[in-house]
Scaffold this motif. Structure first.
Motif, PDB file in Angstrom:
ATOM      1  N   ARG A 208       0.833  -1.202   0.000  1.00  0.00           N
ATOM      2  CA  ARG A 208       0.000   0.000   0.000  1.00  0.00           C
ATOM      3  C   ARG A 208       0.866   1.250   0.000  1.00  0.00           C
ATOM      4  O   ARG A 208       1.833   1.338   0.746  1.00  0.00           O
ATOM      5  CB  ARG A 208      -0.925   0.031   1.227  1.00  0.00           C
ATOM      6  CG  ARG A 208      -1.995  -1.036   1.201  1.00  0.00           C
ATOM      7  CD  ARG A 208      -2.902  -0.894   2.426  1.00  0.00           C
ATOM      8  NE  ARG A 208      -3.913  -1.941   2.443  1.00  0.00           N
ATOM      9  CZ  ARG A 208      -5.075  -1.862   1.805  1.00  0.00           C
ATOM     10  NH1 ARG A 208      -5.369  -0.791   1.116  1.00  0.00           N
ATOM     11  NH2 ARG A 208      -5.942  -2.852   1.863  1.00  0.00           N
ATOM     12  N   THR A 211      -1.075   3.623   4.241  1.00  0.00           N
ATOM     13  CA  THR A 211      -1.314   2.619   5.276  1.00  0.00           C
ATOM     14  C   THR A 211      -2.773   2.656   5.700  1.00  0.00           C
ATOM     15  O   THR A 211      -3.324   3.716   5.983  1.00  0.00           O
ATOM     16  CB  THR A 211      -0.399   2.881   6.481  1.00  0.00           C
ATOM     17  OG1 THR A 211       0.957   2.671   6.083  1.00  0.00           O
ATOM     18  CG2 THR A 211      -0.722   1.958   7.638  1.00  0.00           C
ATOM     19  N   LYS A 212      -3.395   1.485   5.760  1.00  0.00           N
ATOM     20  CA  LYS A 212      -4.806   1.385   6.124  1.00  0.00           C
ATOM     21  C   LYS A 212      -4.934   1.051   7.605  1.00  0.00           C
ATOM     22  O   LYS A 212      -4.265   0.147   8.109  1.00  0.00           O
ATOM     23  CB  LYS A 212      -5.487   0.303   5.289  1.00  0.00           C
ATOM     24  CG  LYS A 212      -6.982   0.173   5.540  1.00  0.00           C
ATOM     25  CD  LYS A 212      -7.591  -0.897   4.643  1.00  0.00           C
ATOM     26  CE  LYS A 212      -9.081  -1.034   4.879  1.00  0.00           C
ATOM     27  NZ  LYS A 212      -9.671  -2.094   4.017  1.00  0.00           N
ATOM     28  N   SER A 264      -6.937   8.680  11.581  1.00  0.00           N
ATOM     29  CA  SER A 264      -8.093   7.794  11.801  1.00  0.00           C
ATOM     30  C   SER A 264      -8.983   8.293  12.936  1.00  0.00           C
ATOM     31  O   SER A 264     -10.151   7.907  13.024  1.00  0.00           O
ATOM     32  CB  SER A 264      -7.616   6.374  12.119  1.00  0.00           C
ATOM     33  OG  SER A 264      -7.075   6.270  13.428  1.00  0.00           O
ATOM     34  N   TYR A 275      -2.814  11.829   4.159  1.00  0.00           N
ATOM     35  CA  TYR A 275      -3.878  11.575   5.127  1.00  0.00           C
ATOM     36  C   TYR A 275      -4.644  12.841   5.513  1.00  0.00           C
ATOM     37  O   TYR A 275      -5.621  12.768   6.245  1.00  0.00           O
ATOM     38  CB  TYR A 275      -3.298  10.938   6.394  1.00  0.00           C
ATOM     39  CG  TYR A 275      -2.557   9.654   6.120  1.00  0.00           C
ATOM     40  CD1 TYR A 275      -3.235   8.433   6.060  1.00  0.00           C
ATOM     41  CD2 TYR A 275      -1.194   9.650   5.900  1.00  0.00           C
ATOM     42  CE1 TYR A 275      -2.558   7.248   5.786  1.00  0.00           C
ATOM     43  CE2 TYR A 275      -0.504   8.468   5.627  1.00  0.00           C
ATOM     44  CZ  TYR A 275      -1.193   7.280   5.568  1.00  0.00           C
ATOM     45  OH  TYR A 275      -0.522   6.114   5.293  1.00  0.00           O
TER      46      TYR A 275
END
Length: 322
Positions: A208, A211-212, A264, A275
């Motif tokens: 990726r 980053t998830k 997040s 992000y």
């Protein structure tokens, strides 16, 4: 450049071809690597249905490309890379210096905008290439060059650790794996963070660019991130904005751990092109990403290095002292 809403019909010669191979219809002069990157910037529809790279197309299928508008950060990646290989690279390299060293380790300051190590297939300026010059004053031809034992993202500033021998590098990893290394970062995020945050979410970094953050907790506490609000403030040059200066503590960082974890929670780092909010990253080449590796504690080795931010003088009083 691929036009938005471009449509092609699969000819008989490409029957049962993988979809990423069939994208040669759009990019006839490109290689497979370039075609696969199309899936990062576009949704690829076959007969109106989104399909993945490995899908097999058939004669007569209609392939439609629709440019993605989110996540904007992926489309910004190329701009970010360009920003990290700017005409200011010579000036950035001049900022490199040894913050602190002992017989085994050295903490080296890396400015934001400079890569930590060389990128495969590219000749981008980087800290690793400057190690001979940084340590020329106290090494000889027989002495091994220090070995970098951690990395910082290109746009992240602060300290990169180097071990002065293979044995010291192994020692660093052993101490880090035991959870005995404390790394402190300073960051500025969008919004008001009212209370400390302990982010335990597992991270998916496999293949990726971004980053998830997964919903389940990581059972390894070394992959957790602690965030402590320090100061309610504003983004530099934007007095109407809301921002919070934070301190982040990690033991063993994963790729983009701090950036992904805090985003997040709804508080992306100011200036983060991957992000952060798209509207805040429109001028990536002139923007600071406010993430800085500020302090490290490693047994008897301790080093601290403040960021070179214009607003640091007014912010530094909020940093707790031991």
């Amino acid at each position: 450049m691929i036009p938005n809403l471009s449509t092609v019909t699969v000819p008989e010669t490409l029957n049962n071809t993988r979809l990423d191979g069939a994208l040669s219809l759009f990019l006839p002069e490109s290689g497979m690597r370039v075609r696969r990157r199309v899936f990062e910037t576009h949704t690829v529809l076959v007969n109106g249905i989104p399909r993945s790279k490995g899908y097999s197309v058939s004669t007569g299928d209609q392939i439609l490309l629709v440019e993605k508008t989110v996540p904007e950060g992926i489309k910004q990646e190329i701009s970010t890379t360009k920003a990290c290989v700017s005409d200011d690279s010579a000036e950035l390299k001049k900022q490199l210096h040894i913050v602190h060293e002992d017989a085994h380790f050295a903490a080296i300051y890396k400015p934001g905008g400079l890569h930590t190590a060389a990128i495969s297939g590219k000749s981008s300026p980087n800290l690793e290439a400057e190690l001979p010059a940084l340590f020329a004053h106290h090494t000889t031809a027989e002495d091994p060059l220090p070995i970098l034992v951690n990395r910082l993202d290109c746009l992240t500033s602060g300290m990169v650790m180097a071990a002065k021998s293979e044995a010291a590098a192994a020692m660093f990893k052993e101490i880090e794996n035991a959870g005995a290394v404390e790394k402190i970062y300073i960051l500025l995020v969008h919004g008001s963070v009212p209370a400390p945050l302990h982010v335990t979410n597992k991270l998916d970094m496999a293949k990726r660019k971004v980053t998830k953050v997964l919903p389940e907790a990581d059972t390894d506490p070394l992959r957790h991130t602690m965030f402590l609000p320090l100061l309610e403030t504003t983004i530099p040059d934007d007095p109407s904005s809301s921002a919070t200066l934070l301190m982040a503590a990690i033991s063993k960082g994963a790729r983009h751990q701090i950036r992904a974890h805090i985003a997040s929670q709804g508080f992306p780092i100011v200036g983060d092109p991957l992000y952060g909010p798209p509207q805040a990253c429109s001028d990536i080449t002139s923007q600071t990403m406010y993430l800085h590796h500020y302090q490290i504690e490693l047994g008897s080795f301790s080093a601290m290095c403040p960021p070179i931010w214009n607003a640091w003088e007014q912010w530094k009083g909020s940093i707790p002292t031991k």
